[in-house]
Design a protein around this motif. Sequence first.
Motif, mmCIF file in Angstrom:
data_model
loop_
_atom_site.group_PDB
_atom_site.id
_atom_site.type_symbol
_atom_site.label_atom_id
_atom_site.label_comp_id
_atom_site.label_asym_id
_atom_site.label_seq_id
_atom_site.Cartn_x
_atom_site.Cartn_y
_atom_site.Cartn_z
ATOM 1 N N LEU A 164 90.688 2.002 35.998
ATOM 2 C CA LEU A 164 90.281 0.933 36.899
ATOM 3 C C LEU A 164 88.951 0.310 36.452
ATOM 4 O O LEU A 164 88.542 -0.826 36.914
ATOM 5 C CB LEU A 164 90.407 1.530 38.259
ATOM 6 N N VAL A 165 87.932 1.152 36.366
ATOM 7 C CA VAL A 165 86.590 0.797 36.029
ATOM 8 C C VAL A 165 86.356 -0.223 34.740
ATOM 9 O O VAL A 165 85.610 -1.286 35.207
ATOM 10 C CB VAL A 165 85.453 2.060 35.867
ATOM 11 N N GLU A 166 87.023 -0.042 33.747
ATOM 12 C CA GLU A 166 87.063 -1.193 32.818
ATOM 13 C C GLU A 166 87.605 -2.299 32.991
ATOM 14 O O GLU A 166 87.351 -3.341 32.854
ATOM 15 C CB GLU A 166 87.775 -0.469 31.683
ATOM 16 N N ALA A 167 88.706 -2.392 33.877
ATOM 17 C CA ALA A 167 89.456 -3.453 34.636
ATOM 18 C C ALA A 167 88.653 -4.110 35.331
ATOM 19 O O ALA A 167 88.582 -5.259 35.224
ATOM 20 C CB ALA A 167 90.749 -3.177 34.992
ATOM 21 N N ILE A 168 87.925 -3.669 36.258
ATOM 22 C CA ILE A 168 87.018 -4.119 37.175
ATOM 23 C C ILE A 168 85.915 -4.752 36.402
ATOM 24 O O ILE A 168 85.422 -6.114 36.761
ATOM 25 C CB ILE A 168 86.465 -3.436 38.307
ATOM 26 N N CYS A 169 85.148 -4.080 35.577
ATOM 27 C CA CYS A 169 84.074 -4.594 34.688
ATOM 28 C C CYS A 169 84.526 -5.918 33.838
ATOM 29 O O CYS A 169 83.958 -6.966 33.850
ATOM 30 C CB CYS A 169 83.598 -3.761 33.587
ATOM 31 N N ALA A 170 85.675 -5.740 33.082
ATOM 32 C CA ALA A 170 86.214 -7.050 32.491
ATOM 33 C C ALA A 170 86.634 -8.235 33.581
ATOM 34 O O ALA A 170 86.540 -9.298 32.952
ATOM 35 C CB ALA A 170 87.748 -6.715 31.740
ATOM 36 N N PHE A 171 87.178 -7.918 34.596
ATOM 37 C CA PHE A 171 87.433 -8.707 35.716
ATOM 38 C C PHE A 171 86.243 -9.726 35.936
ATOM 39 O O PHE A 171 86.269 -11.194 35.860
ATOM 40 C CB PHE A 171 88.094 -8.387 36.762
ATOM 41 N N CYS A 172 85.210 -9.254 36.337
ATOM 42 C CA CYS A 172 83.913 -9.819 36.468
ATOM 43 C C CYS A 172 83.403 -10.682 35.320
ATOM 44 O O CYS A 172 82.876 -11.918 35.638
ATOM 45 C CB CYS A 172 82.713 -8.649 37.106
ATOM 46 N N PHE A 173 83.305 -9.894 34.138
ATOM 47 C CA PHE A 173 82.851 -10.528 33.190
ATOM 48 C C PHE A 173 83.498 -11.858 32.889
ATOM 49 O O PHE A 173 83.014 -12.903 32.325
ATOM 50 C CB PHE A 173 82.784 -9.565 31.956
ATOM 51 N N HIS A 174 84.731 -11.884 32.571
ATOM 52 C CA HIS A 174 85.758 -12.912 32.234
ATOM 53 C C HIS A 174 85.790 -13.941 33.627
ATOM 54 O O HIS A 174 85.868 -15.367 33.079
ATOM 55 C CB HIS A 174 86.995 -12.507 32.072
ATOM 56 N N LEU A 175 85.582 -13.671 34.764
ATOM 57 C CA LEU A 175 85.483 -14.457 35.740
ATOM 58 C C LEU A 175 84.161 -15.526 35.641
ATOM 59 O O LEU A 175 84.219 -16.516 35.913
ATOM 60 C CB LEU A 175 85.771 -13.824 37.258
ATOM 61 N N ILE A 176 83.024 -14.657 35.168
ATOM 62 C CA ILE A 176 81.856 -15.552 35.080
ATOM 63 C C ILE A 176 81.898 -16.217 33.719
ATOM 64 O O ILE A 176 81.516 -17.341 33.960
ATOM 65 C CB ILE A 176 80.784 -14.344 34.936
ATOM 66 N N LEU A 177 82.407 -15.801 32.758
ATOM 67 C CA LEU A 177 82.695 -16.779 31.686
ATOM 68 C C LEU A 177 83.406 -18.021 31.778
ATOM 69 O O LEU A 177 82.898 -18.971 31.486
ATOM 70 C CB LEU A 177 83.546 -15.860 30.452
ATOM 71 N N LEU A 178 84.399 -17.893 32.689
ATOM 72 C CA LEU A 178 85.500 -18.926 33.101
ATOM 73 C C LEU A 178 84.620 -19.835 34.050
ATOM 74 O O LEU A 178 84.547 -21.155 34.005
ATOM 75 C CB LEU A 178 86.645 -18.469 33.523
ATOM 76 N N HIS A 179 84.064 -19.374 34.801
ATOM 77 C CA HIS A 179 83.123 -20.079 35.966
ATOM 78 C C HIS A 179 82.166 -20.880 35.078
ATOM 79 O O HIS A 179 81.672 -22.115 35.523
ATOM 80 C CB HIS A 179 82.470 -19.340 36.795
ATOM 81 N N LEU A 180 81.410 -20.468 34.082
ATOM 82 C CA LEU A 180 80.246 -20.815 33.487
ATOM 83 C C LEU A 180 80.352 -21.546 32.068
ATOM 84 O O LEU A 180 79.570 -21.802 31.298
ATOM 85 C CB LEU A 180 79.157 -20.003 33.317
ATOM 86 N N ARG A 181 81.586 -21.583 31.673
ATOM 87 C CA ARG A 181 81.842 -21.948 30.286
ATOM 88 C C ARG A 181 81.586 -23.354 30.004
ATOM 89 O O ARG A 181 81.391 -23.735 28.766
ATOM 90 C CB ARG A 181 83.407 -21.874 30.120
ATOM 91 N N HIS A 182 81.449 -24.433 30.947
ATOM 92 C CA HIS A 182 80.938 -25.417 30.657
ATOM 93 C C HIS A 182 79.690 -25.903 31.187
ATOM 94 O O HIS A 182 78.953 -26.926 31.083
ATOM 95 C CB HIS A 182 81.643 -26.681 31.511
ATOM 96 N N SER A 183 78.789 -24.700 31.552
ATOM 97 C CA SER A 183 77.392 -24.596 31.946
ATOM 98 C C SER A 183 76.395 -24.686 30.739
ATOM 99 O O SER A 183 77.003 -24.195 29.714
ATOM 100 C CB SER A 183 76.889 -23.622 32.924
ATOM 101 N N PRO A 184 75.367 -25.282 30.733
ATOM 102 C CA PRO A 184 74.475 -24.966 29.437
ATOM 103 C C PRO A 184 74.266 -23.548 29.233
ATOM 104 O O PRO A 184 74.028 -22.727 30.174
ATOM 105 C CB PRO A 184 73.090 -25.856 30.317
ATOM 106 N N PRO A 185 73.693 -23.417 28.075
ATOM 107 C CA PRO A 185 73.274 -21.767 27.552
ATOM 108 C C PRO A 185 72.473 -21.234 28.468
ATOM 109 O O PRO A 185 72.295 -20.182 28.656
ATOM 110 C CB PRO A 185 73.166 -22.003 26.212
ATOM 111 N N ALA A 186 71.338 -22.238 28.820
ATOM 112 C CA ALA A 186 70.282 -21.776 29.458
ATOM 113 C C ALA A 186 70.652 -21.014 30.928
ATOM 114 O O ALA A 186 69.882 -20.262 31.162
ATOM 115 C CB ALA A 186 69.279 -22.826 29.843
ATOM 116 N N TYR A 187 71.725 -21.652 31.480
ATOM 117 C CA TYR A 187 72.219 -20.766 32.662
ATOM 118 C C TYR A 187 73.293 -19.590 32.199
ATOM 119 O O TYR A 187 73.134 -18.498 33.120
ATOM 120 C CB TYR A 187 72.807 -21.722 33.682
ATOM 121 N N ARG A 188 74.106 -19.935 31.330
ATOM 122 C CA ARG A 188 75.261 -18.776 31.096
ATOM 123 C C ARG A 188 74.725 -17.755 30.430
ATOM 124 O O ARG A 188 75.155 -16.584 30.855
ATOM 125 C CB ARG A 188 76.110 -19.709 30.060
ATOM 126 N N VAL A 189 73.769 -17.834 29.561
ATOM 127 C CA VAL A 189 73.583 -16.783 28.597
ATOM 128 C C VAL A 189 72.634 -15.588 29.674
ATOM 129 O O VAL A 189 73.009 -14.357 29.668
ATOM 130 C CB VAL A 189 72.502 -17.188 27.429
#
Length: 307
Positions: A164-189
């Motif tokens: 459950l802990v790994e699933a929650i961490c991965a969920f937050c990580f991928h949701l941020i990646l999807l939300h910021l995938r078209h953002s400039p690297p200065a914001y995404r990184v």
Amino acid sequence: MAGLNVSLSFFFATFALCEGARRASKALLPVGAYEGLAREVVGAVQLGACCLEMRMLVELGPWAGGFGPDLLLTLLFLLFLAHGATLDGDLANPTVSLQEFLMAEASLPGTLLKLAAQGLGMQAACTLTHLCWAWELSDLHLLQSLMAQSCSSALRTSVPHGALVEAICAFCFHLILLHLRHSPPAYRVPAVALLVTVTAYTAGPFTSAFFNPALATSVTFGCSGHTLLEYAQVYWLGPLTGMVLAVLLHQGRLPRLFQRNLFYSQKNKYRAPRGKPALASGDTQTPAKGSSGREPGRRSVDGPHSS
């Protein structure tokens, strides 16, 4: 502080060697071989070696080097900041590659090749890092090389809770990646580096917060304490579940499998303009009564001053 200086030198050397390997392979290899294989191997080596050294600092630093949690978290943030800034499109994470496949952004052969390259890179990182530890350049490396034969498991909780802990961490990580995938690297990184630091602080005591199946496999699957099936449930099934849920929440569907949106209704953004009703033939405008078409300035012949 001598141990910390050696670790910092290790980080700088890893980034420098990997950057040199990227540039050399990009110049010498065809585009397909570089993007599908070479850069994924190099990215996995960079991530795996730095995470292994960082894990050694987290486990041995507080009691052998006097490192506080503030120093370790700051160093972790800076590492992932540098890692995100130096990546050349390489993912170094199997769940991110599978996310691209589910988003219909990558083919199945290309995804399988990336997964194999990431596994190869992580194994190479483990071999090279253990070789560096065997040189015993610092007291921390000496202790780590002595403890390497009997490594401790990164899973310090029950299997369902760890998954459950790994699933929650991965969920937050991928949701941020999807939300910021078209953002400039200065914001995404910086956003990704901050998220990794926060999840490492909150979930690290339970599972070490890998949410990276290749990294977890190379680091902790060989340690005693749990079976291979239990490790797979936590470090493979957990992150994959979190990634799928993140894609479903962000997209409303899995584009590779479903064309119709499963969660969100699609409304047409543009509406057709309403046409004005056509005027009937008898509805033409006529001049108002009493306003005949006489010329301006002409008097009416029926006026009071007419003779």
